[in-house]
Write a protein that holds these residues in place. Structure first.
Motif, PDB file in Angstrom:
ATOM      1  N   VAL A  30      28.278  32.515  40.214  1.00 30.55           N
ATOM      2  CA  VAL A  30      29.034  32.906  41.412  1.00 30.55           C
ATOM      3  C   VAL A  30      28.196  33.865  42.247  1.00 30.55           C
ATOM      4  CG1 VAL A  30      31.140  34.056  42.170  1.00 30.55           C
ATOM      5  CG2 VAL A  30      31.190  32.569  40.201  1.00 30.55           C
ATOM      6  N   PRO A  31      28.214  33.689  43.578  1.00 35.02           N
ATOM      7  CA  PRO A  31      27.458  34.607  44.436  1.00 35.02           C
ATOM      8  C   PRO A  31      27.910  36.068  44.277  1.00 35.02           C
ATOM      9  CG  PRO A  31      28.248  32.725  45.680  1.00 35.02           C
ATOM     10  CD  PRO A  31      28.873  32.635  44.331  1.00 35.02           C
ATOM     11  N   LYS A  32      26.990  36.979  44.458  1.00 32.12           N
ATOM     12  CA  LYS A  32      27.276  38.419  44.301  1.00 32.12           C
ATOM     13  C   LYS A  32      28.406  38.877  45.219  1.00 32.12           C
ATOM     14  CE  LYS A  32      25.256  42.686  43.259  1.00 32.12           C
ATOM     15  NZ  LYS A  32      26.122  43.147  42.208  1.00 32.12           N
ATOM     16  N   LYS A  33      28.493  38.281  46.395  1.00 30.64           N
ATOM     17  CA  LYS A  33      29.539  38.664  47.350  1.00 30.64           C
ATOM     18  C   LYS A  33      30.934  38.409  46.763  1.00 30.64           C
ATOM     19  CE  LYS A  33      31.174  37.797  52.015  1.00 30.64           C
ATOM     20  NZ  LYS A  33      31.051  37.002  53.211  1.00 30.64           N
ATOM     21  N   TYR A  38      37.440  42.498  46.082  1.00 32.85           N
ATOM     22  CA  TYR A  38      38.473  43.430  45.635  1.00 32.85           C
ATOM     23  C   TYR A  38      39.257  42.844  44.467  1.00 32.85           C
ATOM     24  CZ  TYR A  38      42.783  46.089  45.543  1.00 32.85           C
ATOM     25  OH  TYR A  38      43.852  46.832  45.125  1.00 32.85           O
ATOM     26  N   LEU A  39      39.575  41.554  44.538  1.00 34.23           N
ATOM     27  CA  LEU A  39      40.373  40.919  43.492  1.00 34.23           C
ATOM     28  C   LEU A  39      39.676  40.970  42.131  1.00 34.23           C
ATOM     29  CD1 LEU A  39      42.859  39.232  42.674  1.00 34.23           C
ATOM     30  CD2 LEU A  39      41.514  37.212  43.217  1.00 34.23           C
ATOM     31  N   LEU A  40      38.405  40.635  42.083  1.00 30.94           N
ATOM     32  CA  LEU A  40      37.693  40.655  40.804  1.00 30.94           C
ATOM     33  C   LEU A  40      37.463  42.075  40.299  1.00 30.94           C
ATOM     34  CD1 LEU A  40      35.151  37.730  41.109  1.00 30.94           C
ATOM     35  CD2 LEU A  40      37.247  37.844  39.786  1.00 30.94           C
ATOM     36  N   ARG A  41      37.239  43.011  41.201  1.00 30.84           N
ATOM     37  CA  ARG A  41      37.097  44.407  40.757  1.00 30.84           C
ATOM     38  C   ARG A  41      38.415  44.921  40.190  1.00 30.84           C
ATOM     39  NH1 ARG A  41      35.907  47.678  45.156  1.00 30.84           N
ATOM     40  NH2 ARG A  41      35.943  45.920  46.552  1.00 30.84           N
ATOM     41  N   TYR A  42      39.527  44.568  40.838  1.00 32.12           N
ATOM     42  CA  TYR A  42      40.832  44.981  40.344  1.00 32.12           C
ATOM     43  C   TYR A  42      41.141  44.322  38.999  1.00 32.12           C
ATOM     44  CZ  TYR A  42      45.774  45.909  39.965  1.00 32.12           C
ATOM     45  OH  TYR A  42      46.992  46.306  39.501  1.00 32.12           O
ATOM     46  N   LEU A  43      40.798  43.036  38.865  1.00 31.37           N
ATOM     47  CA  LEU A  43      40.996  42.335  37.603  1.00 31.37           C
ATOM     48  C   LEU A  43      40.187  42.987  36.490  1.00 31.37           C
ATOM     49  CD1 LEU A  43      42.298  39.881  36.207  1.00 31.37           C
ATOM     50  CD2 LEU A  43      40.258  38.599  36.818  1.00 31.37           C
ATOM     51  N   ASN A  44      38.964  43.363  36.769  1.00 30.24           N
ATOM     52  CA  ASN A  44      38.120  44.041  35.797  1.00 30.24           C
ATOM     53  C   ASN A  44      38.715  45.387  35.390  1.00 30.24           C
ATOM     54  OD1 ASN A  44      35.851  44.367  34.173  1.00 30.24           O
ATOM     55  ND2 ASN A  44      34.781  45.514  35.755  1.00 30.24           N
ATOM     56  N   TYR A  45      39.387  46.048  36.324  1.00 34.86           N
ATOM     57  CA  TYR A  45      40.014  47.328  36.047  1.00 34.86           C
ATOM     58  C   TYR A  45      41.298  47.148  35.232  1.00 34.86           C
ATOM     59  CZ  TYR A  45      42.612  51.624  36.904  1.00 34.86           C
ATOM     60  OH  TYR A  45      43.347  52.760  36.744  1.00 34.86           O
ATOM     61  N   ALA A  46      42.100  46.130  35.578  1.00 32.25           N
ATOM     62  CA  ALA A  46      43.428  45.978  34.988  1.00 32.25           C
ATOM     63  C   ALA A  46      43.448  45.154  33.704  1.00 32.25           C
ATOM     64  CB  ALA A  46      44.370  45.336  36.005  1.00 32.25           C
ATOM     65  N   LEU A  47      42.428  44.371  33.443  1.00 34.89           N
ATOM     66  CA  LEU A  47      42.454  43.463  32.300  1.00 34.89           C
ATOM     67  C   LEU A  47      42.576  44.167  30.949  1.00 34.89           C
ATOM     68  CD1 LEU A  47      42.529  40.464  31.894  1.00 34.89           C
ATOM     69  CD2 LEU A  47      40.067  40.472  31.644  1.00 34.89           C
ATOM     70  N   PRO A  48      41.830  45.231  30.669  1.00 31.76           N
ATOM     71  CA  PRO A  48      41.999  45.876  29.360  1.00 31.76           C
ATOM     72  C   PRO A  48      43.427  46.354  29.112  1.00 31.76           C
ATOM     73  CG  PRO A  48      39.988  46.637  30.383  1.00 31.76           C
ATOM     74  CD  PRO A  48      40.725  45.826  31.418  1.00 31.76           C
ATOM     75  N   LEU A  49      44.049  46.943  30.122  1.00 32.46           N
ATOM     76  CA  LEU A  49      45.426  47.405  29.966  1.00 32.46           C
ATOM     77  C   LEU A  49      46.368  46.227  29.762  1.00 32.46           C
ATOM     78  CD1 LEU A  49      47.386  49.729  29.916  1.00 32.46           C
ATOM     79  CD2 LEU A  49      47.533  49.571  32.406  1.00 32.46           C
ATOM     80  N   SER A  50      46.114  45.121  30.449  1.00 34.45           N
ATOM     81  CA  SER A  50      46.953  43.931  30.298  1.00 34.45           C
ATOM     82  C   SER A  50      46.835  43.360  28.891  1.00 34.45           C
ATOM     83  CB  SER A  50      46.547  42.867  31.319  1.00 34.45           C
ATOM     84  OG  SER A  50      46.654  43.371  32.624  1.00 34.45           O
ATOM     85  N   VAL A  51      45.625  43.313  28.363  1.00 35.93           N
ATOM     86  CA  VAL A  51      45.427  42.811  27.000  1.00 35.93           C
ATOM     87  C   VAL A  51      46.147  43.709  26.009  1.00 35.93           C
ATOM     88  CG1 VAL A  51      43.681  42.475  25.193  1.00 35.93           C
ATOM     89  CG2 VAL A  51      43.264  41.638  27.507  1.00 35.93           C
ATOM     90  N   MET A  52      46.047  45.012  26.184  1.00 33.26           N
ATOM     91  CA  MET A  52      46.728  45.935  25.284  1.00 33.26           C
ATOM     92  C   MET A  52      48.247  45.756  25.362  1.00 33.26           C
ATOM     93  SD  MET A  52      44.481  47.495  23.579  1.00 33.26           S
ATOM     94  CE  MET A  52      45.471  48.714  22.782  1.00 33.26           C
TER      95      MET A  52
END
Length: 115
Positions: A30-33, A38-52
């Motif tokens: 996937v291109p760096k852009k 924002y969506l992927l950065r937010y997903l990266n932030y929220a995913l650990p809490l969601s898994v827990m």
């Protein structure tokens, strides 16, 4: 194997392996852009809490028809240890390991004390 035939089982394993490979290869194709969106950065932030949250909800499965007090106590104790470890170290992998070990250890300890 239950009701799954050998062919269905092999297809399921193949599809899971393919999906795992595609998810792991996603950042390289996937291109760096897009990766900086924002969506992927937010997903990266929220995913650990969601898994827990999913692991906690699943682990607190309680049979209200026949509540086992010792098992409930062990689950709540393990949950508290997971919460404390996650707050302290912010490491999902470590918290999962601590949770599994704590649950098994507390079940063993409580059953040993009850005997």
């Amino acid at each position: 194997m239950g009701n799954m035939s050998l062919i269905a089982l092999l297809i399921a394993i193949l599809l899971m392996g393919l999906m795992t490979f595609l998810l792991r290869a996603f950042p390289t194709f996937v291109p760096k852009k897009v990766l900086d969106s924002y969506l992927l950065r937010y997903l990266n932030y929220a995913l650990p809490l969601s898994v827990m949250a999913i692991l906690i909800i699943h682990s607190m499965e309680i049979d209200f028809a026949a509540i086992d007090g010792a098992l409930l106590l062990a689950k709540v104790g393990a949950l508290a240890l997971v919460l404390l470890s996650y707050i302290g170290w912010r490491n999902v992998f470590l918290s999962v390991i601590i949770g599994v070990a704590a649950l098994n250890g507390l079940i063993y300890l409580i059953e040993w004390l009850v005997q």
